[in-house]
Design a protein around this motif. Structure first.
Motif, mmCIF file in Angstrom:
data_model
loop_
_atom_site.group_PDB
_atom_site.id
_atom_site.type_symbol
_atom_site.label_atom_id
_atom_site.label_comp_id
_atom_site.label_asym_id
_atom_site.label_seq_id
_atom_site.Cartn_x
_atom_site.Cartn_y
_atom_site.Cartn_z
ATOM 1 N N VAL A 83 11.481 -5.474 9.904
ATOM 2 C CA VAL A 83 12.598 -4.549 9.673
ATOM 3 C C VAL A 83 12.187 -3.126 10.021
ATOM 4 N N SER A 84 13.191 -2.262 10.033
ATOM 5 C CA SER A 84 12.924 -0.826 10.051
ATOM 6 C C SER A 84 13.802 -0.198 8.987
ATOM 7 N N ALA A 85 13.182 0.369 7.969
ATOM 8 C CA ALA A 85 13.958 1.039 6.931
ATOM 9 C C ALA A 85 14.623 2.268 7.522
ATOM 10 N N LYS A 86 14.027 2.789 8.578
ATOM 11 C CA LYS A 86 14.571 4.002 9.187
ATOM 12 C C LYS A 86 15.883 3.706 9.915
ATOM 13 N N THR A 87 15.907 2.658 10.746
ATOM 14 C CA THR A 87 17.115 2.381 11.532
ATOM 15 C C THR A 87 18.027 1.354 10.872
ATOM 16 N N GLY A 111 1.383 7.946 -1.975
ATOM 17 C CA GLY A 111 1.300 8.131 -3.429
ATOM 18 C C GLY A 111 2.487 8.903 -3.987
ATOM 19 N N THR A 112 3.645 8.818 -3.307
ATOM 20 C CA THR A 112 4.828 9.563 -3.760
ATOM 21 C C THR A 112 5.407 8.949 -5.036
ATOM 22 N N THR A 113 5.608 7.644 -5.011
ATOM 23 C CA THR A 113 6.252 6.983 -6.152
ATOM 24 C C THR A 113 5.228 6.752 -7.256
ATOM 25 N N ALA A 116 15.451 6.785 -4.286
ATOM 26 C CA ALA A 116 14.037 7.081 -4.519
ATOM 27 C C ALA A 116 13.589 8.222 -3.613
ATOM 28 N N ILE A 117 12.626 9.010 -4.093
ATOM 29 C CA ILE A 117 12.068 10.087 -3.286
ATOM 30 C C ILE A 117 11.191 9.477 -2.204
ATOM 31 N N VAL A 118 11.416 9.937 -0.984
ATOM 32 C CA VAL A 118 10.621 9.477 0.159
ATOM 33 C C VAL A 118 9.922 10.689 0.748
ATOM 34 N N THR A 119 8.598 10.624 0.914
ATOM 35 C CA THR A 119 7.893 11.689 1.631
ATOM 36 C C THR A 119 6.845 11.042 2.520
ATOM 37 N N ALA A 120 6.310 11.832 3.442
ATOM 38 C CA ALA A 120 5.262 11.343 4.334
ATOM 39 C C ALA A 120 3.920 11.271 3.611
ATOM 40 N N GLN A 121 3.907 11.740 2.370
ATOM 41 C CA GLN A 121 2.690 11.802 1.560
ATOM 42 C C GLN A 121 2.441 10.442 0.889
ATOM 43 N N VAL A 157 7.593 -6.694 7.178
ATOM 44 C CA VAL A 157 6.888 -5.866 8.162
ATOM 45 C C VAL A 157 7.819 -4.709 8.511
ATOM 46 N N ASN A 158 7.492 -3.526 8.019
ATOM 47 C CA ASN A 158 8.393 -2.366 8.153
ATOM 48 C C ASN A 158 7.943 -1.482 9.321
ATOM 49 N N LYS A 159 8.798 -0.523 9.636
ATOM 50 C CA LYS A 159 8.511 0.498 10.665
ATOM 51 C C LYS A 159 8.374 -0.114 12.061
ATOM 52 N N ILE A 160 9.149 -1.164 12.365
ATOM 53 C CA ILE A 160 9.024 -1.762 13.695
ATOM 54 C C ILE A 160 9.531 -0.819 14.777
ATOM 55 N N ASP A 161 10.290 0.224 14.367
ATOM 56 C CA ASP A 161 10.759 1.199 15.367
ATOM 57 C C ASP A 161 9.599 1.970 15.976
ATOM 58 N N LEU A 162 8.460 1.966 15.298
ATOM 59 C CA LEU A 162 7.304 2.727 15.798
ATOM 60 C C LEU A 162 6.470 1.928 16.794
ATOM 61 N N VAL A 163 6.711 0.620 16.843
ATOM 62 C CA VAL A 163 5.883 -0.216 17.727
ATOM 63 C C VAL A 163 6.739 -0.762 18.854
ATOM 64 N N ARG A 173 0.846 -1.186 0.000
ATOM 65 C CA ARG A 173 0.000 0.000 0.000
ATOM 66 C C ARG A 173 0.890 1.247 0.000
ATOM 67 N N PRO A 174 0.325 2.391 -0.331
ATOM 68 C CA PRO A 174 1.123 3.618 -0.290
ATOM 69 C C PRO A 174 1.634 3.890 1.123
ATOM 70 N N ASN A 175 2.811 4.499 1.181
ATOM 71 C CA ASN A 175 3.360 5.022 2.437
ATOM 72 C C ASN A 175 3.883 3.984 3.425
ATOM 73 N N VAL A 176 3.926 2.724 3.027
ATOM 74 C CA VAL A 176 4.405 1.708 3.977
ATOM 75 C C VAL A 176 5.934 1.698 4.078
ATOM 76 N N GLY A 177 6.607 2.430 3.148
ATOM 77 C CA GLY A 177 8.065 2.528 3.237
ATOM 78 C C GLY A 177 8.806 1.724 2.171
ATOM 79 N N LYS A 178 8.191 1.525 1.010
ATOM 80 C CA LYS A 178 8.833 0.768 -0.086
ATOM 81 C C LYS A 178 10.064 1.507 -0.588
ATOM 82 N N SER A 179 9.894 2.806 -0.844
ATOM 83 C CA SER A 179 11.029 3.577 -1.367
ATOM 84 C C SER A 179 12.137 3.674 -0.327
ATOM 85 N N SER A 180 11.755 3.786 0.942
ATOM 86 C CA SER A 180 12.769 3.839 2.001
ATOM 87 C C SER A 180 13.558 2.536 2.031
ATOM 88 N N LEU A 181 12.876 1.409 1.807
ATOM 89 C CA LEU A 181 13.558 0.109 1.786
ATOM 90 C C LEU A 181 14.494 -0.006 0.590
#
Ligand SMILES: Nc1nc2c(ncn2[C@@H]2O[C@H](COP(=O)(O)OP(=O)(O)OP(=O)(O)O)[C@@H](O)[C@H]2O)c(=O)[nH]1
Ligand SMILES: [Mg+2]
Length: 441
Positions: free
Chosen positions: A347-351, A251-253, A244-249, A327-333, A226-234
């Motif tokens: 994983v966490s694409a952020k960390t 539908g970026t890619t 890749a461009i990453v935004t909080a919006q 399963v991305n963004k585990i740093d948030l949970v 789905r949009p915004n799950v962090g595909k481009s960040s990965l």
């Protein structure tokens, strides 16, 4: 092949186009001594680096450099070979080539030097292909594997199989020639044993070749979700750069974005795609159509979801390709550890947490298991031949004392394997293989 081709003397620039430290013109054929005399004023001593003036037909100096003469048969092609190593300017190297052509050589076709090496028995077909694979190798592992093939390891494995096949055929045919002797029973036991061993060796070669073909052809993986799950960040994490461009919006890619990476030397094309959701936006809809097209070609699909709210995309995902749930963004949970569980990786694409586990899962899903093992950098052509041989040996095993048919299946298996090294091969096959080389090889 046009008749008489092998009598021509051919020449080409063997170094890459453009500026460089050295530009090499390579000449091969019976006319080499005459051409050397025309361009250098004399034939250099065999295998001795000889400082020489390169001149045209009017005696005008074109360049000064090293001339090397390799008399037949101790040369790359097995013919007399001359190498002129001059200064690596694009213009000057072309002038030297022109002088060689004026002196009677013709321009070599792509792969013609290696083709001649094959025709003169310097290399077998699998080794000749390894030359091209070594040049094209995109990773250390691929280069190492190509070099092993060039040294003849792959060919040797195939030749051992062919020799064992030949032996079994000979034994069977000898038995057929003496039907009055009571040899059917003993031969049946011996043949079954030999055939079982042959099939085991063939399976081993096939497994190593399948692994190697991954090194050659690479793996195509697609990030979907789905949009915004962090595909481009990965994608950026896997590539180790902000591609890749990453935004909080959401539908970026929009356009599918590809990045070539390596994991343990296996070339991997990672494709980032537009997130899949209901949308009225035209560009986003077009982007999603591209996502679906990419998904249809994927070897492995990474389905990205967010930790804590595991929603898979609305769109149907392809059935065939293996799937890894990321399963991305585990740093948030709170309390979710990175790592792998079956086909799911946290994983966490952020960390960057869990990325190594993801890399391992990708290789495994792609079928790579040859950590540190010998693999054969096989081509599609080799795999097809090995499969054909396998089918033939299966058919032979199914013959119950129908020795004529048994021998015939062995012959067909041998023929399939022979095509790999070129012991039996049609001219059109040769054309197909050598046309893919670069000129000068
Ligand atoms: N905290 C946290 N935020 C993340 C992580 N991965 C991505 N994000 C954020 O999530 C937002 C969306 O990230 P993208 O990489 O653009 O997501 P995408 O799946 O490519 O989105 P689309 O291109 O719109 O489909 C950005 O604000 C990222 O910074 C993560 O692991 N942890
Ligand atoms: Mg994106």
């Amino acid at each position: 092949m046009p008749s008489g081709e092998r009598r021509d003397t051919v020449a080409a620039i063997a170094t890459p186009a453009g500026r460089g430290g050295i530009g090499i013109v390579r000449v091969s054929g019976a006319d080499v001594p005459r051409i050397a005399t025309a361009v250098l004023g004399r034939l250099p001593a065999a295998r001795q680096a000889t400082l020489s003036i390169f001149a045209d037909a009017l005696g005008e100096r074109l360049d000064e450099g090293i001339a090397l003469f390799f008399p037949a048969p101790h040369s790359y092609t097995g013919e007399p070979v001359l190498e002129l190593q001059g200064h690596g300017g694009a213009v000057v190297t072309h002038l030297v080539l022109s002088a060689v052509l004026d002196a009677g050589a013709r321009l070599a076709e792509p792969g013609e030097f290696t083709r001649r090496a094959f025709l003169n028995g310097k290399l077998d077909l699998a080794q000749a292909e390894a030359v091209a694979d070594l040049i094209d190798a995109a990773s250390q592992e691929a280069a190492r594997s190509a070099l092993r093939s060039l040294a003849g390891e792959f060919s040797a494995a195939i030749c051992r199989l062919v020799d064992q096949l030949t032996e079994l055929r000979a034994l069977t045919e000898a038995m057929l020639d003496f039907p009055e002797e009571q040899v059917d029973g003993p031969h049946r036991i011996d043949a079954a044993q030999r055939l079982a061993q042959l099939r085991a060796v063939l399976e081993d070669v096939l497994a190593k070749s399948r692994q190697g073909s991954l090194l050659r052809a690479g793996v195509h993986i697609v990030l979907a979700g789905r949009p915004n799950v962090g595909k481009s960040s990965l994608l950026n994490r896997l590539a180790g750069a902000e591609r890749a461009i990453v935004t909080a919006q959401p539908g970026t890619t929009r356009d599918a974005l590809r990045e070539a990476i390596h994991i343990e030397g296996v070339p991997i094309m990672v494709v980032d795609t537009a997130g899949l959701r209901e949308s009225q936006d035209e560009a986003e809809q077009l982007g999603m159509a591209r996502t679906r097209a990419e998904l249809a070609q994927a070897d492995v699909v990474l389905v990205v979801v967010e930790a804590g709210r595991a929603q898979t995309p609305d769109a149907p995902l392809p059935e065939g390709a293996p799937r890894i749930t990321v399963v991305n963004k585990i740093d948030l949970v709170e309390g979710v550890a990175p790592g792998r569980e079956g086909a799911s990786v946290r994983v966490s694409a952020k960390t960057g947490a869990g990325l190594d586990a993801l890399r391992g899962a990708i290789l495994e899903a792609a079928g790579w298991s040859a950590r540190g093992e010998t693999v054969f950098l096989a081509r599609e052509r080799h795999l097809r031949a090995l499969h054909e041989a396998r089918v033939r040996l299966e058919a032979a095993a199914a013959q119950d004392a129908q020795w004529e048919l048994f021998a015939e299946e062995l012959r067909l298996a041998q023929e399939a394997l022979g095509a790999i090294t070129g012991r039996v091969s049609a001219d059109d096959l040769l054309g197909e293989i050598f046309a893919r080389f670069c000129i000068g090889k």
